[in-house]
Design an enzyme around this catalytic site. Structure first.
Site: not given
Length: 826
Positions: A9, A82, A84, A86, A307, A309, A354
């Site tokens: 990203e 990432d 997740d 998104e 990470y 999130r 996670h």
């Protein structure tokens, strides 16, 4: 030829990963999402199976081109966004876009995920690629579609019924409801007086205090002492019974153990960073992103945390081993439990695969890396490091003492104290530090008592009555709002920063100190939504919808039937509420009566903000209006404050050329008027206090800006051509017209400007509705003459052409008189 092209990203993440992958890999950044729904109605086609219409995001188009170019030289495409929803969606959108552009040409596409940017994790991810997860992508598409359907249908309703520019969101609206309901609780709260009575006693020159727990043989409750008289009577009664001493009736000693908190999740990290560091959720997440993507440590780019999130409190076995080694080295074997501690997430949708937010290496002590970090980065890294290390340490042990002290047979006090015996995990927080902000939530100071012996008497120094009042529930801070959103299962922790930013950006809430206070607009929007769309701002409904989206991400539900179920109930409600009148949505609050006119004074929200009004539309004279000041509210403004708003316009002096200067508030906000010209006040300018020097400053600023933007001036006509945001335009101070895109400004003549201004004025809508338009047409008839009559017999398209031609002719007759004056510059 580059063998592998890796997409992430951000450029910071790309830089770090490139170092770990070596020369066989080229790493580029997509700069977030590469495409999104087209920003107009119909982007989610509800008539065609909820088909989604996407377009490339303008700001990222150049990055897509760079990826397409690099892909020509690559054999394989690796998507490393990432881990997740998104991140999965970014990878999917990019792959779909590249296929549409025929840029892949059969090259393999591999998806890799990792939760920390370290060489070991990245190389392991490369060894274990997978396909893009359709379930995660569908869950993200469903979330995006739901947000779109709510926003593009409910927001326009707010524009029409409440005020232009407002928005409603699927998750932001329940969050606003929380803040507004708390405000209503506070307003409805009636404080109640009560008193406490403490005894200040002494033994061996050591003073201590004890709280009254029994009076006249009965347990003391909160309102036992309801006023000063009751407190004074109790004080005198106890002093008489005590005779200067208190009897140590009983002593209870025990040990209390306090365990450390779990490692950080996204939510708890935001809460603690707000409470301890004063960071907003947005600031916390931005700083955490930097620590995750990598910072330069002594010339080496290193990802410092995992990470950020996540809703998991799990730590990997490798991480636990690393942390336990650090604990033994830094705090000794006594601080290390015999077995690692394990934690279970409170969230029912936590993804245990996670990890919690933790340092990538606990061996990087905060004091060692602080010199390489920016202040915010250093503070947040230390917060995360301490919480993670503490989570694997021994419990803290306190010796606690509770003593019952009696005054006679019917009155008793209790004194408590505790002593920290074994610091355990508190050693990680340096609990004996002087700065209270360096302590973990719930940490407490030692409160020591002298060595009391059952049966002995201690000296009573004094009795201290103290007045109290019950307090309303506190307003939400960022920390408490995030905690409540998580408890209600509203949204997801990764979205909290955006939710809060949106509420502030729309001026629905404001921060006063650290607390959120809803604005008038926020309260009215919330009331409208709860009155007319209660189901969609219901906490339980929102939580269930989040559960459904999670089920889609796990492959347990299909996303399009979920959208259909939502839309089939939501759309009819929108259509039904379109019939509401503005009055039904925003009713006026009557404040009182104007003593000068005898007319009612009321306050309400209008299209351009909150205002007060003297009189009604039914009066013979028109009502008078005045906007509220920034610190005033519809629900609290007094009659005196409302009447003071009608002192405008204010005359504040004269310009050197003799023009009067006055300040007023108009339809589009406060302004300064000088002669026939107007200048808007800035956001921080108060029309009720601004003085002449500041007004002159604003006038000069506008004049300078106008001069800087002027491309051409026609002397003696008042006409000039201005460089505007969307292209060049012409103005004479009252009229305005665009310069055609195919015309060079230098070649434009004053005659053309006159014609374009006349055309624009003729095409502009006239005030006064149908009557106004009819009058305007009648007034224009003599100028149009025969051309107007001829146009009546022609089709509509030709009528417009004839009307413009007539206007040009009317202007042309006047133009020669000005030709000489404009020849030089025209």
């Amino acid at each position: 030829m580059t063998k592998n092209l890796v997409i992430v990203e951000s450029p910071a993440k790309a830089k770090t990963i490139k170092k770990y992958l070596g020369k066989d890999f080229e790493v580029l950044a997509s700069y977030g999402h590469v495409r999104d729904l087209v920003p107009k109605d119909g982007a989610v086609d509800v008539q065609n199976g909820f088909a989604m219409k996407y377009q490339v995001i303008d700001r990222n188009e150049k990055h897509v081109k760079a990826i397409v170019s690099a892909l020509k030289e690559a054999d394989e495409l690796w998507l490393a966004t990432d881990p997740d929803r998104e991140g999965e969606a970014i990878s999917w959108h990019l792959a779909e876009l590249l296929r549409e552009k025929n840029a892949l040409k059969g090259k393999p596409v591999k998806r890799v995920v990792f939760y920390e940017i370290t060489q070991r994790e990245i190389q392991e991810a490369i060894q274990n690629p997978r396909d893009i997860s359709e379930d995660l992508v569908n869950a993200q598409q469903a979330r995006r579609a739901l947000d779109y359907l709510v926003g593009f249908n409910l927001s326009p309703l707010l524009w029409r019924k409440v005020q232009p520019g407002l928005s409603a969101g699927r998750v932001q609206s329940p969050a606003l409801r929380l803040i507004c309901e708390r405000e209503l609780e506070i307003r409805a709260f009636k404080p109640q007086e009560y008193w406490s009575l403490d005894a200040r006693a002494e033994k061996s020159a050591q003073a201590f205090t004890a709280r009254l727990i029994e009076l006249d043989g009965k347990k003391v409750e909160q309102f036992t002492l309801g006023d000063a008289g009751a407190a004074e009577a109790a004080k005198n009664k106890i002093l008489a019974a005590a005779g200067g001493t208190l009897l140590v009736k009983a002593i209870e000693k025990k040990q209390r153990r306090r365990n450390p908190g779990a490692p950080f999740t996204t939510s708890t990290l935001q809460q603690e960073a707000n409470r301890k560091l004063g960071f907003t959720s947005k600031r916390t997440m931005q700083t955490a992103q930097q620590l995750y993507e990598g910072v330069d440590i002594a010339g080496e780019t290193v990802g410092l945390i995992t990470y950020m999130r996540t809703d998991s409190v799990t730590l990997s076995q490798d991480a636990i081993k690393d942390i336990r080694n650090v604990i033994q080295l830094q705090y000794g074997a006594g601080a290390l439990p015999s077995e690692p501690r394990t934690y279970k997430a409170k969230s029912k949708n936590a993804q245990e695969a996670h990890e919690a937010v933790r340092p990538t290496s606990a061996a990087r002590l905060p004091r060692q890396v602080a010199q390489f970090l920016k202040p915010d980065q250093a503070k947040l890294y230390e917060l995360i490091w301490k919480r993670t290390v503490a989570s694997q340490m021994e419990a803290a042990v306190f010796d606690t003492v509770s003593a019952e002290l009696r005054a006679g047979s019917e009155h008793a006090f209790r004194a408590t104290g505790s002593v920290l015996v074994e610091p355990g995990f508190l050693a990680a927080y340096d609990i004996r530090a002087q700065d209270p902000e360096d302590r973990d939530e719930g940490d407490e100071d030692d409160k020591r008592l002298p060595a009391l012996v059952q049966g002995e008497r201690v000296k009573l120094l004094e009795l201290l009555p103290e007045q109290h009042f019950t307090q309303p529930p506190p307003r939400y801070t960022e920390a408490s709002l995030v905690k409540t959103l998580e408890e209600f299962d509203i949204g997801r922790p990764s979205t909290y920063a955006t939710i809060i930013s949106t509420l502030q950006g729309r001026d629905y809430v404001r921060l006063e100190g650290k607390a959120f206070v809803p604005t008038d607009v926020g309260m009215i929007v919330n009331r409208f939504l709860t009155d007319h769309f209660e189901q969609y701002v219901d906490y339980e409904f929102t939580a269930h919808l989040e559960d459904d989206l999670d089920a889609v991400s796990r492959g347990e539900k299909q996303w399009k039937p979920l959208l259909a179920q939502f839309w089939n109930s939501f759309k009819p409600r929108i259509e039904e509420k379109m019939e509401l009148s503005r009055k039904e949505v925003s009713e006026a609050r009557v404040i009182g009566v104007d003593p000068a006119s005898g007319k009612p004074v009321s306050a309400r929200l209008g299209r351009f903000g909150p205002f007060v009004q003297i009189g009604t539309k039914d009066d013979e004279d028109k009502p008078r209006f005045a906007s509220l000041r920034a610190n005033q509210r519809i629900d609290t403004i007094t009659l005196e404050q409302a009447l003071a708003l009608f002192q405008l316009p204010r005359r504040i002096g004269q310009l050197p050329n003799g023009d009067e200067v006055e300040v007023n508030i108009g339809r589009f906000g406060p302004y300064v008027k000088h002669g026939k010209s107007f200048v808007s006040l800035k956001k921080d300018d108060d029309p009720y206090t601004i003085e002449l020097p500041r007004a002159i400053e604003l006038i000069e600023q506008k004049a300078a800006a106008l001069e800087a933007a002027t491309l051409k001036v026609f002397d003696g006509t008042g006409i000039r051509i201005i460089k505007g945001r969307f292209g060049a335009y012409i103005t004479d101070g009252s009229r305005r017209a665009n310069v055609p895109r195919n015309r060079d400004v230098d070649g434009v003549t004053v005659f053309e400007c006159e014609a374009w201004l006349a055309e624009a004025a003729a095409a502009a809508p006239k005030k006064g509705g149908k009557k106004g338009k009819a009058a305007a047409r009648k007034a224009a008839a003599p100028a149009a003459g025969k051309a107007e009559k001829a146009a009546a017999k022609k089709p509509a398209a030709k009528k417009a052409t004839v009307k413009k031609t007539a206007a040009k002719r009317a202007v042309a007759k006047k133009a020669p008189a000005k030709k000489a004056a404009t020849k030089k510059k025209g």
